[in-house]
Scaffold this active site. Structure first.
Site, PDB file in Angstrom:
ATOM      1  N   TRP A 267       0.380   4.227   8.707  1.00 19.42           N
ATOM      2  CA  TRP A 267       1.783   4.376   9.126  1.00 19.42           C
ATOM      3  C   TRP A 267       1.915   5.707   9.862  1.00 19.42           C
ATOM      4  O   TRP A 267       1.386   6.727   9.401  1.00 19.42           O
ATOM      5  CB  TRP A 267       2.723   4.374   7.910  1.00 19.42           C
ATOM      6  CG  TRP A 267       3.302   3.020   7.630  1.00 19.42           C
ATOM      7  CD1 TRP A 267       2.681   1.990   6.993  1.00 19.42           C
ATOM      8  CD2 TRP A 267       4.616   2.556   7.967  1.00 19.42           C
ATOM      9  NE1 TRP A 267       3.510   0.913   6.924  1.00 19.42           N
ATOM     10  CE2 TRP A 267       4.714   1.226   7.508  1.00 19.42           C
ATOM     11  CE3 TRP A 267       5.717   3.132   8.613  1.00 19.42           C
ATOM     12  CZ2 TRP A 267       5.868   0.452   7.665  1.00 19.42           C
ATOM     13  CZ3 TRP A 267       6.863   2.366   8.776  1.00 19.42           C
ATOM     14  CH2 TRP A 267       6.928   1.040   8.312  1.00 19.42           C
TER      15      TRP A 267
ATOM     16  N   SER B 254       1.151   5.262   3.068  1.00 10.87           N
ATOM     17  CA  SER B 254       0.948   6.377   2.126  1.00 10.87           C
ATOM     18  C   SER B 254       0.909   5.904   0.686  1.00 10.87           C
ATOM     19  O   SER B 254       0.191   6.477  -0.139  1.00 10.87           O
ATOM     20  CB  SER B 254       2.068   7.405   2.298  1.00 10.87           C
ATOM     21  OG  SER B 254       1.933   8.028   3.550  1.00 10.87           O
ATOM     22  N   PHE B 255       1.683   4.856   0.384  1.00  9.34           N
ATOM     23  CA  PHE B 255       1.713   4.337  -0.982  1.00  9.34           C
ATOM     24  C   PHE B 255       0.305   3.970  -1.461  1.00  9.34           C
ATOM     25  O   PHE B 255      -0.004   4.058  -2.649  1.00  9.34           O
ATOM     26  CB  PHE B 255       2.630   3.103  -1.028  1.00  9.34           C
ATOM     27  CG  PHE B 255       2.924   2.599  -2.408  1.00  9.34           C
ATOM     28  CD1 PHE B 255       3.919   3.190  -3.172  1.00  9.34           C
ATOM     29  CD2 PHE B 255       2.218   1.530  -2.940  1.00  9.34           C
ATOM     30  CE1 PHE B 255       4.201   2.732  -4.459  1.00  9.34           C
ATOM     31  CE2 PHE B 255       2.484   1.053  -4.218  1.00  9.34           C
ATOM     32  CZ  PHE B 255       3.484   1.658  -4.982  1.00  9.34           C
ATOM     33  N   GLU B 256      -0.563   3.561  -0.535  1.00 13.29           N
ATOM     34  CA  GLU B 256      -1.928   3.134  -0.877  1.00 13.29           C
ATOM     35  C   GLU B 256      -2.936   4.293  -0.895  1.00 13.29           C
ATOM     36  O   GLU B 256      -4.130   4.068  -1.160  1.00 13.29           O
ATOM     37  CB  GLU B 256      -2.416   2.061   0.114  1.00 13.29           C
ATOM     38  CG  GLU B 256      -1.764   0.704  -0.054  1.00 13.29           C
ATOM     39  CD  GLU B 256      -0.332   0.633   0.463  1.00 13.29           C
ATOM     40  OE1 GLU B 256      -0.053   1.236   1.518  1.00 13.29           O
ATOM     41  OE2 GLU B 256       0.501  -0.011  -0.191  1.00 13.29           O
TER      42      GLU B 256
ATOM     43  N   CYS C  14       2.212  10.329   6.291  1.00 12.92           N
ATOM     44  CA  CYS C  14       3.471  10.835   6.852  1.00 12.92           C
ATOM     45  C   CYS C  14       4.552   9.796   6.566  1.00 12.92           C
ATOM     46  O   CYS C  14       4.490   8.673   7.084  1.00 12.92           O
ATOM     47  CB  CYS C  14       3.325  11.053   8.354  1.00 12.92           C
ATOM     48  SG  CYS C  14       4.887  11.478   9.134  1.00 12.92           S
ATOM     49  N   VAL C  15       5.491  10.169   5.726  1.00 16.25           N
ATOM     50  CA  VAL C  15       6.583   9.259   5.366  1.00 16.25           C
ATOM     51  C   VAL C  15       7.872   9.823   5.962  1.00 16.25           C
ATOM     52  O   VAL C  15       8.389  10.844   5.495  1.00 16.25           O
ATOM     53  CB  VAL C  15       6.708   9.115   3.832  1.00 16.25           C
ATOM     54  CG1 VAL C  15       7.774   8.085   3.491  1.00 16.25           C
ATOM     55  CG2 VAL C  15       5.369   8.748   3.205  1.00 16.25           C
TER      56      VAL C  15
ATOM     57  N   HIS D 120      13.951   4.297   0.545  1.00 18.65           N
ATOM     58  CA  HIS D 120      12.575   3.796   0.463  1.00 18.65           C
ATOM     59  C   HIS D 120      11.555   4.943   0.425  1.00 18.65           C
ATOM     60  O   HIS D 120      10.594   4.928  -0.344  1.00 18.65           O
ATOM     61  CB  HIS D 120      12.311   2.912   1.685  1.00 18.65           C
ATOM     62  CG  HIS D 120      11.158   1.998   1.542  1.00 18.65           C
ATOM     63  ND1 HIS D 120      11.255   0.790   0.909  1.00 18.65           N
ATOM     64  CD2 HIS D 120       9.868   2.112   1.944  1.00 18.65           C
ATOM     65  CE1 HIS D 120      10.072   0.203   0.929  1.00 18.65           C
ATOM     66  NE2 HIS D 120       9.222   0.978   1.543  1.00 18.65           N
TER      67      HIS D 120
ATOM     68  N   ARG E 208       4.699  19.756  12.349  1.00 21.14           N
ATOM     69  CA  ARG E 208       3.721  20.069  11.286  1.00 21.14           C
ATOM     70  C   ARG E 208       2.363  19.398  11.507  1.00 21.14           C
ATOM     71  O   ARG E 208       1.491  19.468  10.649  1.00 21.14           O
ATOM     72  CB  ARG E 208       4.304  19.620   9.934  1.00 21.14           C
ATOM     73  CG  ARG E 208       5.462  20.492   9.496  1.00 21.14           C
ATOM     74  CD  ARG E 208       6.360  19.826   8.471  1.00 21.14           C
ATOM     75  NE  ARG E 208       7.422  20.730   8.062  1.00 21.14           N
ATOM     76  CZ  ARG E 208       8.537  20.953   8.773  1.00 21.14           C
ATOM     77  NH1 ARG E 208       8.733  20.334   9.930  1.00 21.14           N
ATOM     78  NH2 ARG E 208       9.450  21.812   8.331  1.00 21.14           N
TER      79      ARG E 208
HETATM   80  C1  DLZ Z   1       7.077   0.384   4.184  1.00 24.17           C
HETATM   81  C2  DLZ Z   1       6.875   1.766   4.694  1.00 24.17           C
HETATM   82  C3  DLZ Z   1       7.922   2.434   5.362  1.00 24.17           C
HETATM   83  C4  DLZ Z   1       9.266   1.852   5.570  1.00 24.17           C
HETATM   84  N1  DLZ Z   1       7.736   3.680   5.857  1.00 24.17           N
HETATM   85  C5  DLZ Z   1       6.542   4.279   5.709  1.00 24.17           C
HETATM   86  C6  DLZ Z   1       6.322   5.586   6.228  1.00 24.17           C
HETATM   87  O1  DLZ Z   1       7.167   6.208   6.875  1.00 24.17           O
HETATM   88  N2  DLZ Z   1       5.110   6.137   6.005  1.00 24.17           N
HETATM   89  C7  DLZ Z   1       4.110   5.518   5.298  1.00 24.17           C
HETATM   90  O2  DLZ Z   1       3.038   6.109   5.099  1.00 24.17           O
HETATM   91  N3  DLZ Z   1       4.295   4.273   4.822  1.00 24.17           N
HETATM   92  C8  DLZ Z   1       5.464   3.637   5.016  1.00 24.17           C
HETATM   93  N4  DLZ Z   1       5.659   2.371   4.540  1.00 24.17           N
HETATM   94  C9  DLZ Z   1       4.478   1.651   3.953  1.00 24.17           C
HETATM   95  C10 DLZ Z   1       4.193   1.942   2.478  1.00 24.17           C
HETATM   96  O3  DLZ Z   1       3.548   3.198   2.313  1.00 24.17           O
HETATM   97  C11 DLZ Z   1       3.276   0.849   1.889  1.00 24.17           C
HETATM   98  O4  DLZ Z   1       2.163   0.687   2.740  1.00 24.17           O
HETATM   99  C12 DLZ Z   1       3.976  -0.485   1.745  1.00 24.17           C
HETATM  100  O5  DLZ Z   1       5.142  -0.358   0.980  1.00 24.17           O
HETATM  101  C13 DLZ Z   1       3.044  -1.540   1.062  1.00 24.17           C
HETATM  102  O6  DLZ Z   1       2.685  -1.112  -0.240  1.00 24.17           O
END
Ligand code: DLZ
Length: 173
Positions: free
Chosen positions: A32, A66-68, A90-91, A98, A137
């Site tokens: 992402w 990032s969740f993974e 980077c989220v 979310h 950054r």
């Molecule tokens: C779903 C999602 C969203 C909306 N935004 C981001 C983000 O800005 N950065 C990031 O690393 N990941 C994002 N994801 C994906 C989640 O991290 C994850 O891959 C999904 O929820 C599946 O588990």
């Protein structure tokens, strides 16, 4: 990174790594916002190599988001070959909460993995409110947080090396 930022960053990273050429580092990168995460990756890799880590001892894997990152880090640690892991993500804040769930879970997962494995697993995840803050950054106005993540990991590897040969005074010997 601007000179001032680099000096500032160095203040926090004091432990010298011994036998850097033998140290093996894993890097997990979130896909992402990959224009940002790849810039972080470049900063991390360049710094590790500058500090004596061999390019062939740096293994990079990608995960969807990032969740993974904690899951990817766990995979890299699973065969015991890595001394430490850097997680890069980077989220960017959106319209809903979310990002809060992703950031909190990712940070907690990374910390839990580090404590349970006894290996440094570093949180190199940007949590900006908008894209400009991320760019600032990731090689922009405020340096590159991938560099700091690499210096953090090396500092912890150095600390680990110091304590590896120290006999425990707790429990039975
Ligand atoms: C779903 C999602 C969203 C909306 N935004 C981001 C983000 O800005 N950065 C990031 O690393 N990941 C994002 N994801 C994906 C989640 O991290 C994850 O891959 C999904 O929820 C599946 O588990």
């Amino acid at each position: 990174m601007m000179a001032g930022n680099m000096e500032n960053a160095h203040k926090h990273f004091e432990n010298e790594v011994k036998d850097a050429e033998k140290v093996k580092i894993g890097i997990v990168v979130s896909r992402w916002n990959d224009h940002i995460t790849n810039a972080l990756l470049e900063g991390s890799k360049e710094t590790l190599i500058e500090q004596g880590i061999k390019a062939e001892n740096i293994e990079v894997i990608y995960v969807p988001g990032s969740f993974e990152l904690p899951y990817g880090a766990r995979l890299l640690l699973s065969n015991g070959s890595k001394d430490a892991i850097i997680c890069l993500g980077c989220v960017i804040k959106g319209e809903t909460d979310h990002d809060v769930y992703i950031n909190y879970s990712t940070a907690l997962g990374i910390q839990q993995l580090s404590l349970s494995s006894g290996k440094p697993v570093v949180f190199g995840v940007l949590t900006p409110n908008n894209e400009q803050q991320a760019l600032d950054r990731a090689g922009g106005r405020l340096g590159n947080k991938g560099i700091e993540a690499a210096l953090t990991v090396l500092s912890l590897v150095g600390l680990n090396q110091k304590y590896k040969n120290t006999k425990s005074t707790i429990g039975f010997s």
